[in-house]
Design a protein around this motif. Structure first.
Motif, PDB file in Angstrom:
ATOM      1  N   PRO A   1       0.842  -1.196   0.000  1.00 31.67           N
ATOM      2  CA  PRO A   1       0.000   0.000   0.000  1.00 31.67           C
ATOM      3  C   PRO A   1       0.877   1.245   0.000  1.00 31.67           C
ATOM      4  CG  PRO A   1       0.005  -1.024   2.169  1.00 31.67           C
ATOM      5  CD  PRO A   1       0.714  -1.970   1.247  1.00 31.67           C
TER       6      PRO A   1
ATOM      7  N   LEU B   1      -6.412   1.927   4.957  1.00 31.07           N
ATOM      8  CA  LEU B   1      -6.287   0.569   5.487  1.00 31.07           C
ATOM      9  C   LEU B   1      -7.532   0.230   6.285  1.00 31.07           C
ATOM     10  CD1 LEU B   1      -2.607   0.613   6.839  1.00 31.07           C
ATOM     11  CD2 LEU B   1      -3.401  -0.051   4.555  1.00 31.07           C
TER      12      LEU B   1
ATOM     13  N   ILE C   1      -4.930  -6.559   8.598  1.00 37.67           N
ATOM     14  CA  ILE C   1      -5.118  -5.365   7.770  1.00 37.67           C
ATOM     15  C   ILE C   1      -5.434  -5.756   6.326  1.00 37.67           C
ATOM     16  CG2 ILE C   1      -3.860  -3.408   6.738  1.00 37.67           C
ATOM     17  CD1 ILE C   1      -2.572  -2.942   9.414  1.00 37.67           C
ATOM     18  N   SER C   2      -6.338  -5.000   5.721  1.00 42.40           N
ATOM     19  CA  SER C   2      -6.610  -5.173   4.291  1.00 42.40           C
ATOM     20  C   SER C   2      -6.608  -3.815   3.607  1.00 42.40           C
ATOM     21  CB  SER C   2      -7.945  -5.889   4.068  1.00 42.40           C
ATOM     22  OG  SER C   2      -9.026  -5.095   4.494  1.00 42.40           O
ATOM     23  N   TYR C   3      -6.369  -3.826   2.308  1.00 42.29           N
ATOM     24  CA  TYR C   3      -6.416  -2.607   1.495  1.00 42.29           C
ATOM     25  C   TYR C   3      -6.782  -3.017   0.074  1.00 42.29           C
ATOM     26  CZ  TYR C   3      -1.738  -4.125   0.074  1.00 42.29           C
ATOM     27  OH  TYR C   3      -0.674  -4.856  -0.402  1.00 42.29           O
TER      28      TYR C   3
END
Length: 217
Positions: free
Chosen positions: A3, A9, A61-63
């Protein structure tokens, strides 16, 4: 694949409390270096509530990348910085740690460690952990020692390292869930509510060593 600065996020926090673990927070990357992302204090989705994070706390965490694909990685809080606003420093993952599939295996390891516990009425007992991580641990209920959800406990934990040294870690924890096993024994999930950064770091060091042991077997 990583990222970028200003990227949003989406964060979930490791917790023995199932309700807390399923909450999602949103943050923004303010800066980064070779080993870390610096992110703004997360805000709960659908509200303006800020979420205070603690040193060593484990995060999923994801994005979403420009092509619309959601990526995931697990990390943990490594520090804080005071800029114009307070920033949270989190460990930057290795490229191989980033996945298009969600993996919720936090840095929590199975370990039977000895600990002394004291309840608010000063009753004491000696028990064993079932697992442990930077945000809390699970312990087996002990005969003659009453434990209830919401109860606060003072704990003293023995933490052995690979070099044969032993550290003593003290903290205060809250019982967030109690599960009765098939054997009839109780398993009590605790989260840390008062622990110094140096004491938490001792636990994180143990967890990393234990994970390394698993990978080399």
């Amino acid at each position: 694949m990583f990222p970028k600065i200003n990227e949003i996020l989406y964060i979930q926090i490791a917790s023995a409390d199932e309700k807390e673990e399923h909450k999602e927070y949103k943050s923004r990357i303010a800066d980064m270096d070779d080993s870390s992302f610096l992110i703004e204090v997360p805000m709960q989705q659908g509200s303006s509530r800020l979420k205070r994070l603690f040193f060593g706390e484990e995060l999923s965490i994801s994005y979403i990348t420009e092509d619309g694909v959601r990526h995931y990685f697990n990390t943990y809080v490594t520090g804080f910085e005071e800029d114009v606003v307070r920033l949270v420093r989190i460990r930057k993952p290795l490229p191989s740690d980033i996945s298009k599939i969600q993996r919720r295996s936090f840095l929590r390891v199975h370990a039977n460690l000895e600990l002394a516990i004291q309840s608010e009425d000063l009753t004491r007992a000696v028990g064993l952990t079932e697992d442990i991580g930077g945000g809390g641990l699970s312990i087996y209920g002990e005969t003659g020692f009453s434990i209830a959800e919401g109860q606060k406990l003072k704990c003293w934990l023995l933490v052995p390292y690979r070099n044969s040294t032993i550290e003593h870690v003290n903290f205060e924890a809250e019982v967030v869930r109690i599960k009765t096993l098939e054997t009839g024994r109780q398993l009590c999930m605790l989260k840390f509510v008062q622990i110094s950064d140096s004491e938490r770091q001792k636990i994180i060091k143990f967890c990393f060593e234990r994970q390394l042991d698993y990978r080399t077997k």
